[in-house]
Design an enzyme around this catalytic site. Structure first.
Site, PDB file in Angstrom:
ATOM      1  N   HIS A  89     -51.236 -10.468  10.827  1.00  0.00           N
ATOM      2  CA  HIS A  89     -52.666 -10.516  11.722  1.00  0.00           C
ATOM      3  C   HIS A  89     -53.752  -9.422  11.116  1.00  0.00           C
ATOM      4  O   HIS A  89     -52.801  -8.570  10.485  1.00  0.00           O
ATOM      5  CB  HIS A  89     -52.429  -9.746  13.333  1.00  0.00           C
ATOM      6  N   GLU A 173     -45.217 -11.944  19.534  1.00  0.00           N
ATOM      7  CA  GLU A 173     -44.719 -10.621  18.724  1.00  0.00           C
ATOM      8  C   GLU A 173     -43.097 -10.416  19.689  1.00  0.00           C
ATOM      9  O   GLU A 173     -43.325 -11.020  20.909  1.00  0.00           O
ATOM     10  CB  GLU A 173     -45.830 -10.106  19.347  1.00  0.00           C
TER      11      GLU A 173
END
Length: 383
Positions: A89, A173
């Site tokens: 990201h 994550e």
């Protein structure tokens, strides 16, 4: 009873002909050609069986005497996407202000304005890699910052070129617990002393935990590749015109590469984290395998990223190797290499324990010093 059974069988056969005829992916996965799409009833057993006919040019590559064997004049190396692109990201609020994790759940952390610009630049870079008719299929972590990254990237590439988007929780994550507090910085220091791959955060995950769920995702991806999810219809598959994109997080990205290329925990630990919105390109080689050594990533780039000589040699091998080939020089392929390398790994681990002991001793002394300072402050206030 027999009449009822035959009636039911006929109905099922009719439905099967319709279903199989419409789903080219099922035909390819079940090894049924477009010429034979109707299951046939066995007269003896009274059960259905599906016949498998020659699929012609679309076959998985094979090896013979260590060389790649093409099964037809114009045969492509299996129906694999042209490349797999991994993307961390773009810059998030948490990257510039770690206290955000104390105020926002991790999955709701957003991109900064700089991060949005980074994602659009990544989209332009990806667009430059793609051919004029090439399309994308995307797997994205359901965290807000990864989905924002994909949104901005899509604006640059062109949303009409995106075949599909699948939210995939298994590439989220690493879990650090519901909310991070002021102790997180100390915990990350503790992780260095304990060992990066196996250290599990309180109420969270270790990299080893992430490895388990990424392994499950990898199998899904391989099945999607094998059954022709990407750019396939009744006319066949045009995987040369398709790129798979995985929008995820730094540690998860490295764990995915570790699982795909069968790296050891030591090799994983040697890798640097990719930058925000940095494209990691796995290009399909001549034999159908994916290599990180390509027009996007040079050998010096891999060295800077932390690749060892053995890891780079494996990427060179993958440029021409068939999908069912075996790299005989890779450590997991030669048993004697384990025994040759183990004494060094044992020494490195013992050195790490000594370093950890020194770290925890410094930490203990620091904590004692702080407790003493607080005690003296309390005494002064009482006085």
């Amino acid at each position: 009873r027999r009449a009822f059974a035959m009636s039911s069988l006929a109905s099922f056969s009719g439905l099967s002909r319709i279903a199989v005829g419409r789903d080219v992916r099922w035909r390819r996965g079940a090894c049924v050609s477009s010429r034979t799409v109707s299951p046939r009833a066995s007269s003896r057993a009274g059960t259905l069986r599906v016949t498998c006919e020659d699929l012609g040019k679309k076959r998985e590559p094979s090896t013979k005497d260590g060389e790649y064997v093409r099964t037809g004049k114009n045969t492509a190396p299996w129906d694999r996407p042209k490349r797999i692109v991994l993307l961390r990201h773009a810059e998030s609020e948490g990257n510039v202000d770690e206290t955000m994790y104390m105020r926002k759940p991790d999955h709701r952390i957003e991109l900064t304005e700089k991060g949005k610009a980074q994602a659009r630049r990544a989209g332009e870079e990806l667009k430059a890699l793609m051919g004029p008719n090439e399309t994308l299929y995307v797997y994205v972590s359901p965290y807000l910052r990864t989905m924002q990254t994909l949104y901005e990237l899509g604006q640059a590439v062109g949303v009409d070129r995106v075949l599909g988007v699948r939210e995939e929780p298994r590439i989220r994550e690493q879990d650090f617990g519901n909310f991070q507090d002021a102790t997180m910085r100390e915990l990350k220091k503790e992780r260095v002393g304990f060992g990066r791959f196996f250290y599990r955060f309180p109420n969270g995950e270790s990299a080893a935990d992430v490895y388990d769920r990424v392994t499950s995702f990898r199998e899904t991806l391989r099945n999607d590749i094998h059954f022709g999810r990407f750019n396939c219809d009744d006319r066949g598959c045009r995987t040369d015109d398709c790129t798979v994109v995985i929008v995820t997080h730094g540690l998860t990205l490295r764990v995915f590469l570790m699982r795909w290329y069968k790296w050891t925990t030591d090799q994983f630990t040697s890798l640097r984290n990719p930058g925000n919105a940095e494209l990691i390109v796995m290009e399909r080689g001549d034999g159908g395998r994916y290599t990180l050594l390509n027009d996007t990533h040079s050998e010096p780039y891999l060295v800077k990223a932390g690749f060892t000589d053995a890891m780079i040699a494996d990427q060179k091998w993958a440029k021409n190797a068939p999908v069912d080939g075996l790299n005989s020089e890779w450590p997991t392929s030669k048993g004697n290499l384990f025994f040759e390398n183990f004494p060094r790994r044992l020494k490195d681990n013992r050195d790490s324990v000594k370093n950890a002991d020194a770290f925890f001793e410094r930490r203990r002394l620091e904590q004692e010093r702080k407790r003493e300072e607080r005690r003296e402050e309390g005494e002064q206030m009482n006085w």
